[in-house]
Write an enzyme that holds these catalytic residues in place. Structure first.
Site, PDB file in Angstrom:
ATOM      1  N   TYR A 101      10.084  43.109  91.683  1.00 44.28           N
ATOM      2  CA  TYR A 101       8.925  43.904  92.090  1.00 44.28           C
ATOM      3  C   TYR A 101       8.063  43.109  93.057  1.00 44.28           C
ATOM      4  CZ  TYR A 101       9.569  47.466  88.447  1.00 44.28           C
ATOM      5  OH  TYR A 101      10.051  48.482  87.672  1.00 44.28           O
ATOM      6  N   TYR A 142      15.907  44.287  85.716  1.00 48.65           N
ATOM      7  CA  TYR A 142      15.149  43.033  85.699  1.00 48.65           C
ATOM      8  C   TYR A 142      14.764  42.641  84.281  1.00 48.65           C
ATOM      9  CZ  TYR A 142      10.511  45.093  84.960  1.00 48.65           C
ATOM     10  OH  TYR A 142       9.429  45.719  84.422  1.00 48.65           O
ATOM     11  N   ARG A 168      15.245  45.483  81.536  1.00 45.72           N
ATOM     12  CA  ARG A 168      15.004  46.917  81.749  1.00 45.72           C
ATOM     13  C   ARG A 168      16.205  47.526  82.493  1.00 45.72           C
ATOM     14  NH1 ARG A 168      10.767  49.736  82.115  1.00 45.72           N
ATOM     15  NH2 ARG A 168      12.190  51.080  81.021  1.00 45.72           N
ATOM     16  N   HIS A 190       9.646  54.299  88.796  1.00 45.23           N
ATOM     17  CA  HIS A 190       8.417  54.810  88.184  1.00 45.23           C
ATOM     18  C   HIS A 190       7.929  56.027  88.961  1.00 45.23           C
ATOM     19  CE1 HIS A 190       7.542  51.291  85.551  1.00 45.23           C
ATOM     20  NE2 HIS A 190       8.246  50.643  86.467  1.00 45.23           N
ATOM     21  N   HIS A 230      15.419  51.637  87.050  1.00 40.19           N
ATOM     22  CA  HIS A 230      14.533  52.797  86.913  1.00 40.19           C
ATOM     23  C   HIS A 230      13.575  52.872  88.091  1.00 40.19           C
ATOM     24  CE1 HIS A 230      12.203  49.469  85.211  1.00 40.19           C
ATOM     25  NE2 HIS A 230      11.118  50.130  85.588  1.00 40.19           N
TER      26      HIS A 230
END
Lengths: 228, 190
Positions: free
Chosen positions: A101, A140, A150, A155, A153
């Site tokens: 991120y 990640y 995780r 968001h 995905h």
């Protein structure tokens, strides 16, 4: 009364997702539906949406194209009766293809991509449709428990026109082997988990360019208690 | 016809800032709204609302996202779409608790007027890492007549104070949100 619409959401407290323990209310929520049924959310004009805001493969380019698998994610935002909702603000954010991120506090040792921010937005059209081009996000690791990862995905934040049409969620990809180990995904009741998984759409795939996924978003009153 | 099943809620997670509050956090992306709800020529009384979101151990939460939605100084909710060059009262704002040194939030707005029998208030939507479904609460004002407000009347009297901001200076209010504990904020079920 149709029970299913009430129990798709996760509980506030889901202990395997440890951060919920100190951050979830302990008292029952107060029902106020009848007093608030006319409460609106704002409408957003097209002027707020930049030309490339829904193309994450282009909206942060510095010196080239972002690395990774280019995909198209599209769908319809509708209410529980299948009515398409126009002018709904759909915002997304995600990790890059390496699972990193952009957020400054993120410490995962995976490379940033100078040509990828991972944020986008769009307003749904008259038929309630939205569409993004992006890069498939990587998995990640996170600190919830030993060796926690995780699943891939994206968001989503969705702002409709009524208070009950506000939703923040995450979209997942079919067949992710991390589903069974991820407490955030698992917090959703078993029967409703499929609703968070985008469908691969071969027929929407753009030849020589991008694979396509369909993720429809259904908004409705959130109450966990069936009454009225 | 059977209703369609809603899309389940998931947490906003810790990394929402570059998507939802990019300008506030200094990311290279535009923001559709920020923490100022007022227009270029505010009517009514301009006020500051500051506060924190505290977890069950009383620690301020540094990765919460707060949205304000409120009526203007005449009690009207804005229905005209927000635009990029927009000098009118916006009535909707966002702020993340990751940029103030004490993990607080800060909104600049106008004091809303009472409407349809309710006391003046601000609607608050709350998201954070560790919250799987967003929460909804309200800010009322200590210097308004709250006694006949239908929502406050239906709240357990011992908890009403969790919904009323404290005055902390001229046109300045403090409103802390407590997720748990003796002062646990009243949250509403929509």
């Amino acid at each position: 009364m149709d029970q299913t619409s009430f129990d798709v959401h996760p509980p506030h407290l889901y202990a395997p997702y440890k951060s919920t323990i100190l951050r979830s209310p302990t008292r029952p929520l107060m029902p106020v539906r009848e007093l608030l049924k006319d409460l609106t959310l704002p409408a957003f004009g097209e002027s707020l949406i930049g030309k490339l805001d829904n193309d994450l493969t282009k909206n942060a380019r510095k010196n080239g194209e972002p690395i990774g698998e280019r995909i198209k994610v599209s769908g319809v935002v509708m209410d529980e009766y299948g009515k398409p909702l126009a002018g709904v603000l759909v915002e997304i954010w995600q990790a890059n293809s390496a699972g990193r991120y952009v957020h400054k506090e993120e410490i995962h040792d995976a490379p940033l991509d100078p040509n990828f921010l991972g944020a986008g937005r769009i307003l749904t059209d008259r038929e309630g449709r939205y569409s993004f081009y992006t890069i498939k996000p990587g998995a990640y690791p996170w600190g919830n428990h030993f060796n926690a990862w995780r699943p891939n995905h994206i968001h989503f934040s969705v702002v409709g026109h009524q208070f009950e049409h506000r939703l923040v969620t995450q979209m997942y990809f079919q067949g992710d082997p991390l589903f069974e180990y991820d407490p955030i995904f698992q917090s959703v009741p078993v029967h409703a988990r499929e609703l968070l998984i985008a469908k691969f759409r071969m027929d929407w795939t753009e030849p020589e360019f991008a694979l396509a996924y369909e993720f429809n978003i259904i908004l409705g009153r959130r109450s966990s208690t069936p009454f009225e | 016809m059977d209703k369609l099943r809603q899309t389940p809620s998931q947490t906003v997670g810790p990394f929402f800032a570059y998507g939802l509050t990019a300008r506030q956090y200094g990311y290279d992306f535009t923001s559709i709204v920020d923490n100022s709800l007022v227009g270029a020529f505010p009517m009514g009384i301009e006020i500051d609302i500051i506060g924190h979101v505290f977890d069950g151990e009383g620690k301020p939460i540094p990765d919460a996202l707060i949205e304000f939605r409120q009526a203007d100084e005449k009690g009207r909710y804005r229905s005209v779409p927000l635009e990029k060059a927009d000098s009118d009262f916006r009535g909707f704002g966002r702020f993340g608790t990751g940029t103030e040194p004490d993990a607080g939030f800060h909104f600049i707005t106008v004091k809303p007027k009472a409407l349809s029998g309710q006391a003046p208030h601000i609607n608050v939507i709350l998201f954070m890492r560790g919250s799987l479904r967003h929460l909804y609460t309200r800010i009322y004002f200590p210097d308004e007549l709250n006694i006949d407000d239908p929502i406050l009347r239906s709240v357990d009297p011992s908890r009403i104070r969790t919904l009323i901001a404290e005055s902390s200076g001229a046109n300045r209010y403090q409103f802390d949100i407590h997720m748990q504990g003796l002062n646990e904020t009243v949250f509403f079920d929509l």
